[in-house]
Design a protein around this motif. Sequence first.
Motif, PDB file in Angstrom:
ATOM      1  N   HIS A 219       0.820  -1.208   0.000  1.00 16.03           N
ATOM      2  CA  HIS A 219       0.000   0.000   0.000  1.00 16.03           C
ATOM      3  C   HIS A 219       0.857   1.262   0.000  1.00 16.03           C
ATOM      4  CE1 HIS A 219      -3.566  -2.407   1.899  1.00 16.03           C
ATOM      5  NE2 HIS A 219      -3.521  -2.523   0.584  1.00 16.03           N
ATOM      6  N   MET A 220       2.086   1.166   0.496  1.00 14.05           N
ATOM      7  CA  MET A 220       2.984   2.316   0.524  1.00 14.05           C
ATOM      8  C   MET A 220       3.555   2.629  -0.854  1.00 14.05           C
ATOM      9  SD  MET A 220       5.157   1.557   4.008  1.00 14.05           S
ATOM     10  CE  MET A 220       6.376   2.793   3.554  1.00 14.05           C
ATOM     11  N   ILE A 221       3.730   1.601  -1.674  1.00 18.58           N
ATOM     12  CA  ILE A 221       4.379   1.774  -2.970  1.00 18.58           C
ATOM     13  C   ILE A 221       3.620   2.751  -3.877  1.00 18.58           C
ATOM     14  CG2 ILE A 221       5.102   0.601  -5.097  1.00 18.58           C
ATOM     15  CD1 ILE A 221       5.648  -1.897  -3.384  1.00 18.58           C
ATOM     16  N   PRO A 222       2.291   2.603  -4.070  1.00 20.08           N
ATOM     17  CA  PRO A 222       1.578   3.551  -4.932  1.00 20.08           C
ATOM     18  C   PRO A 222       1.674   4.995  -4.441  1.00 20.08           C
ATOM     19  CG  PRO A 222       0.225   1.619  -4.497  1.00 20.08           C
ATOM     20  CD  PRO A 222       1.394   1.537  -3.578  1.00 20.08           C
ATOM     21  N   VAL A 223       1.631   5.181  -3.120  1.00 19.69           N
ATOM     22  CA  VAL A 223       1.726   6.536  -2.562  1.00 19.69           C
ATOM     23  C   VAL A 223       3.051   7.170  -2.941  1.00 19.69           C
ATOM     24  CG1 VAL A 223       1.814   7.900  -0.440  1.00 19.69           C
ATOM     25  CG2 VAL A 223       0.201   6.000  -0.628  1.00 19.69           C
ATOM     26  N   PHE A 224       4.138   6.403  -2.794  1.00 16.60           N
ATOM     27  CA  PHE A 224       5.453   6.938  -3.112  1.00 16.60           C
ATOM     28  C   PHE A 224       5.589   7.200  -4.612  1.00 16.60           C
ATOM     29  CE2 PHE A 224      10.024   6.537  -4.017  1.00 16.60           C
ATOM     30  CZ  PHE A 224      10.498   7.547  -3.188  1.00 16.60           C
ATOM     31  N   VAL A 225       5.031   6.319  -5.447  1.00 17.62           N
ATOM     32  CA  VAL A 225       5.099   6.513  -6.898  1.00 17.62           C
ATOM     33  C   VAL A 225       4.369   7.799  -7.292  1.00 17.62           C
ATOM     34  CG1 VAL A 225       4.353   5.607  -9.139  1.00 17.62           C
ATOM     35  CG2 VAL A 225       5.377   4.071  -7.452  1.00 17.62           C
ATOM     36  N   VAL A 226       3.232   8.062  -6.666  1.00 12.37           N
ATOM     37  CA  VAL A 226       2.489   9.304  -6.935  1.00 12.37           C
ATOM     38  C   VAL A 226       3.328  10.515  -6.540  1.00 12.37           C
ATOM     39  CG1 VAL A 226       0.507  10.706  -6.233  1.00 12.37           C
ATOM     40  CG2 VAL A 226       0.188   8.290  -6.784  1.00 12.37           C
ATOM     41  N   LEU A 227       4.007  10.441  -5.400  1.00 14.48           N
ATOM     42  CA  LEU A 227       4.858  11.547  -4.952  1.00 14.48           C
ATOM     43  C   LEU A 227       5.988  11.804  -5.955  1.00 14.48           C
ATOM     44  CD1 LEU A 227       5.151  10.854  -1.111  1.00 14.48           C
ATOM     45  CD2 LEU A 227       3.861  12.668  -2.237  1.00 14.48           C
ATOM     46  N   ILE A 228       6.590  10.721  -6.450  1.00 12.55           N
ATOM     47  CA  ILE A 228       7.644  10.871  -7.455  1.00 12.55           C
ATOM     48  C   ILE A 228       7.062  11.499  -8.726  1.00 12.55           C
ATOM     49  CG2 ILE A 228       9.257   9.647  -8.964  1.00 12.55           C
ATOM     50  CD1 ILE A 228       9.654   7.598  -6.811  1.00 12.55           C
ATOM     51  N   GLY A 229       5.856  11.055  -9.111  1.00 11.30           N
ATOM     52  CA  GLY A 229       5.199  11.620 -10.284  1.00 11.30           C
ATOM     53  C   GLY A 229       4.970  13.117 -10.140  1.00 11.30           C
ATOM     54  N   ILE A 230       4.550  13.551  -8.960  1.00 14.33           N
ATOM     55  CA  ILE A 230       4.343  14.980  -8.691  1.00 14.33           C
ATOM     56  C   ILE A 230       5.655  15.749  -8.805  1.00 14.33           C
ATOM     57  CG2 ILE A 230       3.715  16.664  -6.906  1.00 14.33           C
ATOM     58  CD1 ILE A 230       1.648  14.620  -5.907  1.00 14.33           C
TER      59      ILE A 230
END
Length: 233
Positions: A192-203
């Motif tokens: 569940h942490m992985i998608p959150v971090f990927v979104v942050l990198i995308g931002i």
Amino acid sequence: MLWSAFILGILGSFHCVGMCGPIAFMLPVDRKNSFNKIIQTLSYHSGRLLTYCLLGFVFGLLGKTINIFGFQQQLSILIGVLMIVLVLFPSKLINKYNFSKPIYKLVSKVKTALGKELKKKTIDSFFTIGFLNGFLPCGLVYMAIFGSLSSSNLLYSSFYMILFGLGTIPLMTVSIYIGKFLNTTVKQRIQHMIPVFVVLIGILFILRGMGLGIPYISPLPVNEMVSSTIECP
């Protein structure tokens, strides 16, 4: 942005254990000889790192070409948007249009070669297994490739992918040594942490592409930086 590659590798290694874990569990390491086991494991990881380095170099060339035409900022924004979209869209919909499908035949050949190498126990076979393993389709590797693509510097792109690979090593090594060791609850929390971090990198990629003049996060485009430092007499 290099730090994002290493952290993505660390978090992504929990995903890697699920996807590539079976290969790691099947590695014919010498469990009776600690020295041999260490050398064999290092050889396996070296093969994976070489693959990631090559992928970074190849996509770095593409990024460099795009930069020549002046679209580097737009590319950074596009990559950020793609990262976020791939996380937010339902996985079933993404899998339906999986861009890896056209290369399934090649993937099948890689798996066949892996099967042959897994029957061997030589040092070079462990390197080959790692090298081939790096070419298997993986969503998080795609994310890392996006990151390497955003740079016009070939060394940066290659190093970005190497750092991603280094981040996956600790957990993958543990999985080789002791197999499945995390309970389902812990794995789910990490997933569940992985998608959150990927979104942050995308931002962060979107902000970098916007060139807002924020140090380290959204620096001005090179042409604006140069023009702002030139004083008219």
